[in-house]
Every structure is written in structure tokens, then in C-alpha cells.
Design a protein around this motif. Structure first.
Motif, PDB file in Angstrom:
ATOM      1  N   PHE A  43       0.830  -1.209   0.000  1.00  0.00           N
ATOM      2  CA  PHE A  43       0.000   0.000   0.000  1.00  0.00           C
ATOM      3  C   PHE A  43       0.864   1.260   0.000  1.00  0.00           C
ATOM      4  N   LEU A  44       1.984   1.211   0.686  1.00  0.00           N
ATOM      5  CA  LEU A  44       2.869   2.378   0.817  1.00  0.00           C
ATOM      6  C   LEU A  44       3.811   2.449  -0.382  1.00  0.00           C
ATOM      7  N   THR A  45       3.241   2.754  -1.533  1.00  0.00           N
ATOM      8  CA  THR A  45       3.985   2.648  -2.788  1.00  0.00           C
ATOM      9  C   THR A  45       4.487   3.969  -3.341  1.00  0.00           C
ATOM     10  N   ASN A  46       4.112   5.090  -2.737  1.00  0.00           N
ATOM     11  CA  ASN A  46       4.598   6.372  -3.252  1.00  0.00           C
ATOM     12  C   ASN A  46       4.820   7.350  -2.109  1.00  0.00           C
ATOM     13  N   GLU A  47       5.436   8.470  -2.444  1.00  0.00           N
ATOM     14  CA  GLU A  47       5.809   9.430  -1.401  1.00  0.00           C
ATOM     15  C   GLU A  47       4.600  10.035  -0.701  1.00  0.00           C
ATOM     16  N   ASN A  48       3.475  10.175  -1.381  1.00  0.00           N
ATOM     17  CA  ASN A  48       2.298  10.762  -0.734  1.00  0.00           C
ATOM     18  C   ASN A  48       1.727   9.839   0.339  1.00  0.00           C
TER      19      ASN A  48
END
Length: 158
Positions: free
Chosen positions: A82-87
Motif C-alpha cells: 500500500f505504501l507505494t509512493n511518497e504521498n
């Protein structure tokens, strides 16, 4: 490699120690957990916590350091899809900054509800700083550091 990562946590924390609740430990542990095996991330968190105990002594905070930093690594590891991008990582890291103070107040709640509430409420301004700093640090540093650690992880099978 994991001992070096733990050393980087210690050095980064000490380097920014003059700033209240602005640190790279949360950021680095999150990125480590996104790229390394779970046992490596837990090893890094435990080594870091142990060195902090040597540097600052043993107190009511000691068990929470081992628990909270390991829990951060474990949580990120299991939610890495789920934590795949900086946002997403910035929101998660900022949220962790808010929760951090509450988690550290747990031993004080065990001693006395009043003491726990006083400790927690007194720390809210610092938790807000922690939240905002974690959010900004993640937005600024995530892409490059995550890419670098991802490459190193693949190259050295971490």
C-alpha cells in the motif's frame, strides 16, 4: 549491512538532536522496511534502540523504544504494497509522528492514569512538530532514497 543502517539511525538522530522531534529515524526505518527483509528491519530497530539505551541510560522510555521502533518496521513491512509512493508514505509517517507520543505515554498510564494523561497532553505540541516534520521529510527524500535502497537491496539480497 544492518548494523551500518542502525548506525546511520543513531548518527542521524544525534545530528538533529538540537531540533525538538525533528528526526530521520522514522523516515529511514520506513524506507528500510519497504526494501529489506523483516528480520533485517527488526534487527536495525533493536540495535538502534540498544545504542540509545547505552547513550541515554535506562528509563521508562526504554521498553517503548524497542517496541515502537520495531512495531513501525513491522507495520510498514506488512503494508508495503500500500505504501507505494511518497504521498502515502508521507501521510503514514506524519500519522506515526502523532501516534508516537501516545505510544510513549503507555508506561505512564500503567503507573497512573493521571500521570499518563499529563505526559501525553504535555507532549502534544511536540507530536505536532513530529507529524509535520515526518510528513515533509518523507515528501522531500522518499523517491531518491527509496530508489537507492531498492537497488542496494536487490544487489546484495537484503
Amino acid at each position: 549491512m544492518y548494523t551500518m543502517c542502525a548506525a546511520i539511525l543513531v548518527v542521524s538522530k544525534e545530528f538533529l538532536a538540537f531540533l525538538p522531534n525533528i528526526e530521520l529515524v522514522s523516515f529511514l526505518l520506513i524506507v528500510y522496511a519497504l526494501n529489506f527483509r523483516l528480520e533485517g528491519v527488526i534487527s536495525i530497530a533493536v540495535l538502534f534502540s540498544g545504542v540509545q539505551m547505552v547513550l541515554y541510560g535506562v528509563g521508562m522510555w526504554t521498553p517503548m523504544y524497542f517496541i515502537v521502533w520495531s512495531l513501525l518496521g513491522i507495520t510498514v513491512y506488512y503494508f508495503r504494497n500500500f505504501l507505494t509512493n511518497e504521498n502515502r508514505c508521507a501521510i503514514f509517517s506524519g500519522g506515526f509522528g502523532l501516534v508516537f507520543g501516545f505510544l510513549f505515554s503507555i508506561p505512564y498510564f500503567i503507573v497512573s492514569l493521571r500521570m499518563g494523561w499529563i505526559y501525553f497532553l504535555k507532549g502534544i505540541p511536540f507530536d505536532l512538530i513530529h507529524c509535520i516534520a515526518n510528513y515533509i521529510i518523507m515528501l522531500v527524500l522518499f523517491n531518491k532514497v527509496n530508489q537507492l535502497l531498492g537497488d542496494l537491496s536487490k544487489k546484495y539480497n537484503l
